[in-house]
Design an enzyme around this catalytic site. Sequence first.
Site, PDB file in Angstrom:
ATOM      1  N   THR A   1       0.873  -1.166   0.000  1.00  0.00           N
ATOM      2  CA  THR A   1       0.000   0.000   0.000  1.00  0.00           C
ATOM      3  C   THR A   1       0.916   1.223   0.000  1.00  0.00           C
ATOM      4  OG1 THR A   1      -1.973  -0.926   1.044  1.00  0.00           O
ATOM      5  CG2 THR A   1      -1.499   1.362   1.521  1.00  0.00           C
ATOM      6  N   ALA A   2       0.473   2.305  -0.598  1.00  0.00           N
ATOM      7  CA  ALA A   2       1.277   3.522  -0.635  1.00  0.00           C
ATOM      8  C   ALA A   2       0.890   4.413   0.547  1.00  0.00           C
ATOM      9  CB  ALA A   2       1.064   4.269  -1.947  1.00  0.00           C
TER      10      ALA A   2
END
Length: 385
Positions: A339-340
Site C-alpha cells: 500500500t502507498a
Amino acid sequence: MIKRPVTGTKTMVVSPHHLASAAGARILQKGGNAFDAAVAVSSALAVVYPHMTGLGGDAFWLAYSADEGRVQAYNGSGRSGYGVHRGRYAGEAAIPRRGVRSAITVPGMVDSWDAILSRYGRLPLAEVLEAAFDYAAGGFPLSPDQHGNTIHAGAALSPEAAAIYMPGGRVPRPGEKFVQKELARTLSILAAGGRDAFYKGEIAKAICDGMAEAGGYLIREDFADHRGNWCDPISSDYHGYTIYQAPPNSQGFAGLMALNILERFNFAGIPHGSYEYYHLLVEAIKASFRDRDAVLTDPEFNEIPLGRLLDKTYAAELAVSISPSRAADLASEPTGRDTAYAAVVDAEGNAVSFIQSLYFEFGSGAAPGGAGVLLQNRGSFFSLD
C-alpha cells in the site's frame, strides 16, 4: 527508499517515490499548504507508483488543521455497485481475485482529493495536478519496484492494461522512460472539469462502457452517486502519545490494537532488531489481525465492537497469550503486497497522513475504456455468505 526533500525548516514530505515527494515539495514552495501538497503527492503516486495505487483505487486520510486544532478522517473508499449481488457469482465459491468481475467497488480516491482541497486547500485542483500530468504525459524513469511487480503480476493484466504496463509485449527496464498517454488525457479532463468529470462525465462513461463490454458490473449511476465521508477518527494512547486511525471500514483499528498489546512489554530491555524485538511485533500484529478478520465488515450494516477491541484490559489478555519462544499460526492468508503511504506537514502546523492502494499489486488487472485507469479489486474479498 523514502525520499525527504527539504522544503523549509518546519516542513516535511514523505512518500514511497521521490518524484511524488518532489511534487508535494514543489506545491509547498509555491505557497500551497499541507493539504494542497498532500493531494499533489497522492496524484503523483497514481502516476509514478501505478502498480500500487491509482485513480481506480481508494484512499483513507487523517487531516490535522492547525486552525481547528483537531484531527479529522476522510473515508475515500467506494461502495459496491448497485448491480453487484450474490447472484452474479452463482455457482462460484468466491468472487474472482482478478479480472473485471473483481472490480465491484467505485473508486474513491478522486473524490477524496476534492474533499481535502474543498475543505482545507488553497490551490485549484488543476494546479495541484500539474506534476501528475507532467509525469504521465512526459514520462518518468521506471522504478525497479514497478519493474519487479510487473514481472510478478503481469500475467494478471487484461490486454488493455498490458498494453499500458508492458508496451510492445515486454516489461520496461528499470530507468526506462515510461509514458501513460491515456492516463495523461484523463488527468487533463479531470483538471479541467473537477471531480464531476470523473464521476458524472466523460471519464465515468468511458470506464463504465468499457466494463460493460468486458463483462463487468459497475455502471454510471454507481459513479454518479458516489461520495466519501468525513468522520471522527478512532484513537488510542501509547506511552503518552495519542495515535489516530481512520475508523471502519478501514482496518486501522488493528494497528491500534497492536500498539496496545506492545505497550505491555518493556522494550527498553529488548535490543532493537533482535529476534525478541521482531517476534513481539509480529505476534502483536497476528493477534490483532485475528480479531480484524472476525469482525471487520461494513459498519453501516453490522456493529464492530471497537470499545472491547481497543480496551487496555483486553490488550493485556492478548499480550499474555504471546509465547516468547513460539510463533502463533498466521492470522489470515497473505493478500496484496503493498500500500502507498505518505505524509505532509507544513510550516503552519497543518499535517496530513494518508494511505492509498489498488488492494493487490495492479489491482483487478483491468483498465477498461481507454482511460488508463486500473481498477482496484478490494471487493474481491467480500463474502458470498
